[in-house]
Design an enzyme around this catalytic site. Structure first.
Site, PDB file in Angstrom:
ATOM      1  N   LYS A 114       0.819  -1.220   0.000  1.00  0.00           N
ATOM      2  CA  LYS A 114       0.000   0.000   0.000  1.00  0.00           C
ATOM      3  C   LYS A 114       0.845   1.258   0.000  1.00  0.00           C
ATOM      4  O   LYS A 114       0.456   2.273  -0.582  1.00  0.00           O
ATOM      5  CB  LYS A 114      -0.943   0.010   1.215  1.00  0.00           C
ATOM      6  N   LYS A 198      -4.997  -9.359  -6.167  1.00  0.00           N
ATOM      7  CA  LYS A 198      -6.337  -9.658  -5.635  1.00  0.00           C
ATOM      8  C   LYS A 198      -7.333  -8.617  -6.144  1.00  0.00           C
ATOM      9  O   LYS A 198      -6.936  -7.487  -6.477  1.00  0.00           O
ATOM     10  CB  LYS A 198      -6.310  -9.693  -4.107  1.00  0.00           C
ATOM     11  N   LYS A 201     -10.666  -2.717  -4.069  1.00  0.00           N
ATOM     12  CA  LYS A 201     -11.340  -1.437  -4.288  1.00  0.00           C
ATOM     13  C   LYS A 201     -10.376  -0.430  -4.874  1.00  0.00           C
ATOM     14  O   LYS A 201     -10.764   0.534  -5.505  1.00  0.00           O
ATOM     15  CB  LYS A 201     -11.816  -0.859  -2.942  1.00  0.00           C
TER      16      LYS A 201
HETATM   17  P1  TYM Z   1     -10.863  -4.935   3.887  1.00  0.00           P
HETATM   18  O1  TYM Z   1     -11.823  -3.843   4.193  1.00  0.00           O
HETATM   19  O2  TYM Z   1      -9.804  -4.679   2.885  1.00  0.00           O
HETATM   20  O3  TYM Z   1     -11.672  -6.211   3.389  1.00  0.00           O
HETATM   21  C1  TYM Z   1     -12.776  -6.716   4.110  1.00  0.00           C
HETATM   22  C2  TYM Z   1     -12.757  -8.237   4.058  1.00  0.00           C
HETATM   23  O4  TYM Z   1     -12.809  -8.679   2.709  1.00  0.00           O
HETATM   24  C3  TYM Z   1     -11.732  -9.583   2.456  1.00  0.00           C
HETATM   25  N1  TYM Z   1     -11.268  -9.399   1.073  1.00  0.00           N
HETATM   26  C4  TYM Z   1     -11.116 -10.389   0.196  1.00  0.00           C
HETATM   27  N2  TYM Z   1     -11.305 -11.719   0.297  1.00  0.00           N
HETATM   28  C5  TYM Z   1     -11.056 -12.472  -0.799  1.00  0.00           C
HETATM   29  N3  TYM Z   1     -10.627 -11.956  -1.980  1.00  0.00           N
HETATM   30  C6  TYM Z   1     -10.424 -10.638  -2.136  1.00  0.00           C
HETATM   31  N4  TYM Z   1     -10.017 -10.145  -3.298  1.00  0.00           N
HETATM   32  C7  TYM Z   1     -10.652  -9.784  -1.006  1.00  0.00           C
HETATM   33  N5  TYM Z   1     -10.554  -8.448  -0.801  1.00  0.00           N
HETATM   34  C8  TYM Z   1     -10.930  -8.237   0.475  1.00  0.00           C
HETATM   35  C9  TYM Z   1     -10.646  -9.169   3.447  1.00  0.00           C
HETATM   36  O5  TYM Z   1      -9.736 -10.223   3.679  1.00  0.00           O
HETATM   37  C10 TYM Z   1     -11.467  -8.820   4.662  1.00  0.00           C
HETATM   38  O6  TYM Z   1     -11.787  -9.982   5.390  1.00  0.00           O
HETATM   39  N6  TYM Z   1      -7.754  -4.892   7.809  1.00  0.00           N
HETATM   40  C11 TYM Z   1      -9.050  -5.335   7.332  1.00  0.00           C
HETATM   41  C12 TYM Z   1     -10.202  -4.803   8.155  1.00  0.00           C
HETATM   42  C13 TYM Z   1     -10.079  -5.037   9.637  1.00  0.00           C
HETATM   43  C14 TYM Z   1     -10.292  -6.268  10.308  1.00  0.00           C
HETATM   44  C15 TYM Z   1     -10.110  -5.953  11.691  1.00  0.00           C
HETATM   45  C16 TYM Z   1     -10.603  -7.562   9.883  1.00  0.00           C
HETATM   46  C17 TYM Z   1      -9.785  -4.088  10.562  1.00  0.00           C
HETATM   47  N7  TYM Z   1      -9.816  -4.652  11.819  1.00  0.00           N
HETATM   48  C18 TYM Z   1     -10.237  -6.963  12.661  1.00  0.00           C
HETATM   49  C19 TYM Z   1     -10.734  -8.547  10.863  1.00  0.00           C
HETATM   50  C20 TYM Z   1     -10.540  -8.238  12.235  1.00  0.00           C
HETATM   51  C21 TYM Z   1      -9.245  -4.838   5.905  1.00  0.00           C
HETATM   52  O7  TYM Z   1      -8.658  -3.876   5.490  1.00  0.00           O
HETATM   53  O8  TYM Z   1     -10.218  -5.500   5.229  1.00  0.00           O
END
Ligand code: TYM
Length: 334
Positions: A114, A198, A201
């Protein structure tokens, strides 16, 4: 130690949720809700690690709640709230900033991706973001965390922080070591334009992803334009794995149609990719369009979405305050 199983997960409110979020996370959130107590958080503080326009952020928080509910989360069963409304997240994150090690954070691959080539310009928040993520989970002493494969390394760091805290403050088992729950079949949905990345967004081209609010026409066009292969569909997994774009499309098809990969390959082998794409667009439209419609309907009743957050915040705060009281005591804060 309290052995109660508790699920926690978070999603960043940074715009349209996509098929990767849906298959990698949201669908699992919904099925876990049937078996365990669950807390699902819209992690608005995480979103701030990259500049957000304040109005957009507010709208995106509500849209993320709408997406949770539209995919089947029940606000009466699961706690749904936004991170910034429970101040314990920020407080515990600070304590964890002092437990976590610079060397640990330096290993985080997502920061490297990132921050890009000019790390000096990345926000400090982006660098210490995994400590906040550990605080999100451990503030509730959550034991299970459904996420996509891209979050695995952050989860490992959360476990390291929990363990170090328990050792440093001589309180064995005070924090549980949270288990990642990562879907076996489809833990990483890849970009439709470049299957080495992957689905995300932040990728510039909207053709790289299927958004939950896309129209049938957009889904059709994106799948038709998705990168695939000029030869025909192979009849075995080994050959399929050599073609990452095709593998991604077949994997999505397999997940949504609930047929395993072998069965899909039997159905498709020898056929042109256009055959797969037609079928895939069809089932994606059946699956995604009703979700998108529901998101739009829910977004027309913002007071309802705000009410969900308010109720969820009250419930989350009770658990958080109780745990924080003990955490402050362990650390020696008066
Ligand atoms: P974020 O907002 O990027 O994504 C949310 C969830 O979607 C999953 N995800 C995917 N899974 C499969 N293929 C993809 N291409 C893909 N893109 C996104 C992510 O793995 C996630 O589960 N850091 C985290 C948010 C967070 C969090 C937490 C998660 C903050 N605190 C505590 C669990 C526990 C994030 O940026 O997810």
């Amino acid at each position: 130690m309290n052995n109660k199983k508790l699920v926690f997960s978070g999603v960043q409110p940074t715009g349209n949720l996509h098929l990767g979020n849906y298959l990698g996370a949201l669908k699992n959130f919904v099925s876990l809700q049937k078996e365990m107590d669950c807390i699902y958080c819209v992690v608005d503080l995480h979103a701030l690690t990259v500049f957000q326009k304040p109005n957009d952020l507010q709208n995106n928080v509500l849209e993320t709640v709408a997406s949770f509910v539209a995919t089947g989360l029940d606000p009466n069963k699961s706690i749904i709230f936004n991170q910034s409304a429970v101040s314990g997240h920020a407080e515990l994150a600070w304590i964890f900033n002092c437990v976590s090690r610079v060397g640990w954070l330096n290993r985080m691959t997502q920061f490297k991706d990132k921050a890009g080539s000019d790390k000096e310009k990345a926000s400090v928040g982006l660098y210490i973001y995994p400590n906040l993520m550990a605080a999100d989970i451990l503030l509730y002493k959550a034991t299970h965390v459904p996420v996509g494969a891209d979050q695995k390394q952050h989860l490992e760091l959360s476990r390291d922080i929990a363990q170090k805290f328990n050792n440093d403050f001589n309180c064995k088992n005070f924090f549980p070591l949270p288990e990642p729950l990562i879907s076996k079949n489809i833990s990483r949905v890849m970009s439709l334009r470049d299957a080495t990345k992957k689905m995300s967004k932040s990728e510039e081209s909207d053709y790289s992803r299927i958004n939950l609010k896309d129209s049938a026409d957009e889904i059709n066009k994106k799948i038709k334009k998705a990168k695939s292969d000029s030869s025909s569909i192979p009849d075995n997994l080994k050959n399929l794995e050599k073609k990452p774009e095709a593998y991604n499309l077949i994997n999505i098809y397999s997940e949504i149609s609930k047929k395993n990969l072998d069965k899909v390959l039997k159905e498709m082998s020898g056929k042109e990719y256009s055959f797969l794409k037609n079928k895939l667009a069809e089932i994606l439209i059946d699956e995604i369009i009703p979700v998108g419609k529901e998101i739009k309907k829910l977004l027309s009743d913002k007071p309802y979405l705000v009410q969900i957050l308010k109720k969820g915040t009250e419930k989350a705060n009770i658990i958080a305050e109780e745990n924080l009281k003990n955490i402050r005591e362990k650390v020696g804060l008066i």
